[in-house]
Design a protein around this motif. Structure first.
Motif, PDB file in Angstrom:
ATOM      1  N   TYR B  35       1.209  -1.342   0.026  1.00 28.55           N
ATOM      2  CA  TYR B  35       0.248   0.107   0.011  1.00 28.55           C
ATOM      3  C   TYR B  35       0.933   1.247  -0.043  1.00 28.55           C
ATOM      4  CZ  TYR B  35      -4.228  -2.672   1.405  1.00 28.55           C
ATOM      5  OH  TYR B  35      -5.171  -3.558   1.902  1.00 28.55           O
ATOM      6  N   GLN B  37       0.628   5.303   1.261  1.00 33.34           N
ATOM      7  CA  GLN B  37      -0.117   6.277   2.167  1.00 33.34           C
ATOM      8  C   GLN B  37       0.678   7.616   1.921  1.00 33.34           C
ATOM      9  OE1 GLN B  37      -0.696   5.917   6.468  1.00 33.34           O
ATOM     10  NE2 GLN B  37      -2.653   6.663   6.199  1.00 33.34           N
ATOM     11  N   LYS B  40      -1.533  13.093   2.280  1.00 33.31           N
ATOM     12  CA  LYS B  40      -2.942  13.467   2.571  1.00 33.31           C
ATOM     13  C   LYS B  40      -3.534  12.123   3.569  1.00 33.31           C
ATOM     14  CE  LYS B  40      -3.857  16.385  -1.145  1.00 33.31           C
ATOM     15  NZ  LYS B  40      -4.402  16.887  -2.450  1.00 33.31           N
ATOM     16  N   LYS B  41      -2.630  11.320   3.770  1.00 37.89           N
ATOM     17  CA  LYS B  41      -3.246  10.034   4.630  1.00 37.89           C
ATOM     18  C   LYS B  41      -3.967   9.060   3.779  1.00 37.89           C
ATOM     19  CE  LYS B  41      -1.003  11.814   8.004  1.00 37.89           C
ATOM     20  NZ  LYS B  41       0.414  11.507   8.341  1.00 37.89           N
ATOM     21  N   PHE B  42      -4.044   9.285   2.538  1.00 40.69           N
ATOM     22  CA  PHE B  42      -4.912   8.384   1.704  1.00 40.69           C
ATOM     23  C   PHE B  42      -4.092   7.206   1.580  1.00 40.69           C
ATOM     24  CE2 PHE B  42      -8.266   7.048  -0.701  1.00 40.69           C
ATOM     25  CZ  PHE B  42      -8.151   6.742  -2.084  1.00 40.69           C
ATOM     26  N   LEU B  43      -4.735   6.052   1.851  1.00 43.40           N
ATOM     27  CA  LEU B  43      -4.392   4.792   1.692  1.00 43.40           C
ATOM     28  C   LEU B  43      -4.781   3.945   0.436  1.00 43.40           C
ATOM     29  CD1 LEU B  43      -2.233   2.981   3.521  1.00 43.40           C
ATOM     30  CD2 LEU B  43      -4.045   1.930   4.531  1.00 43.40           C
ATOM     31  N   ILE B  45      -4.249   0.805  -2.255  1.00 40.53           N
ATOM     32  CA  ILE B  45      -3.528  -0.480  -2.751  1.00 40.53           C
ATOM     33  C   ILE B  45      -2.619  -0.371  -3.895  1.00 40.53           C
ATOM     34  CG2 ILE B  45      -5.498  -1.438  -4.195  1.00 40.53           C
ATOM     35  CD1 ILE B  45      -3.575  -3.828  -1.975  1.00 40.53           C
ATOM     36  N   PHE B  90       3.194   0.689   3.120  1.00 41.02           N
ATOM     37  CA  PHE B  90       3.038  -0.335   3.974  1.00 41.02           C
ATOM     38  C   PHE B  90       2.945  -1.562   3.170  1.00 41.02           C
ATOM     39  CE2 PHE B  90       2.207   1.657   7.902  1.00 41.02           C
ATOM     40  CZ  PHE B  90       1.630   3.170   7.468  1.00 41.02           C
TER      41      PHE B  90
END
Lengths: 109, 113
Positions: B35, B37, B40-43, B45, B90
């Protein structure tokens, strides 16, 4: 429209408060629903799955409304340690997770 | 004891370089994920492997190449790094392809200068 939408917050609440987070998803064929928690600069961790009938785990209650394509998370008796970002997550085909941006919660003493 | 581990934890490098991030899980899972991230903290795949076979390949530049030498390892190689590649990456794993049991590694914070 985003696939999974959440109010980013931040939510600032005192200890002991009850707080509710909402999430909407765009694809009505979505099959699985989850809430994950992510602490600052840490990895996401599964908080709970969300079932159609609603489910509870201690102070946490999750609800799903398929007709409105809406998921909620209720936290009762907030603790300082609940401060984190809560991520709403949806799966269409159980192979891939679609993540919301998260709702930030700060529980204050 | 660590279930999903990643190395390095931090990576600072110059634009144009090639770098690799390694991931290992000792949970006996047969599905692994990468992943990204962003700031902007957008996770989101990037890739998913099941028993060393690629099963999800999102719209990711081909500068990113995953490699799974065995089902306990999933590495990510990035060529010609760009500023926009700066993010936290991640790794995660799950038993079979059940998305509800994904366990995440601690993340690799990549900064491209």
């Amino acid at each position: 429209r985003k696939e999974v939408e959440q109010d980013p917050g931040p939510f600032n609440v005192p200890e002991g408060a009850t707080v509710a987070f909402n999430c909407t998803y765009s694809n009505s064929a979505s099959q699985s629903f989850f809430w994950y928690r992510q602490d600052c600069r840490k990895e996401p961790k599964l908080l709970m799955s969300v079932y159609s009938s609603g489910n509870e785990d201690g102070r946490f209650t999750a609800q799903l409304n398929r007709a409105s394509q809406y998921i909620s998370l209720l936290i009762r008796d907030s603790k300082l340690s609940d401060s984190a970002t809560y991520l709403c997550v949806v799966s269409l085909n159980n192979r891939k997770l679609i993540w919301g941006l998260g709702t930030s919660l700060a529980v204050n003493p | 004891d660590t279930a999903v581990s990643q190395t390095p934890k931090y990576l600072v490098t110059q634009m144009g370089n090639d770098k690799s991030i390694k991931c290992e899980q000792n949970l006996g899972h047969d599905t692994m994920y990468w992943y990204k991230q962003d700031s902007k903290k957008f996770l989101k795949i990037m890739f998913s492997y099941n028993n060393k076979e690629l099963i999800i390949n999102e719209t990711v530049p081909n500068r990113f190449s995953p490699k799974s030498p065995d089902k306990a390892h999933l590495n990510l190689h990035i060529n010609s790094l760009e500023l926009g590649d700066s993010a936290v990456y991640f790794c995660a794993s799950s038993q079979e392809i059940k998305v509800d049991t994904q366990y995440f590694g601690p993340g690799t914070r990549l900064t491209v200068l």
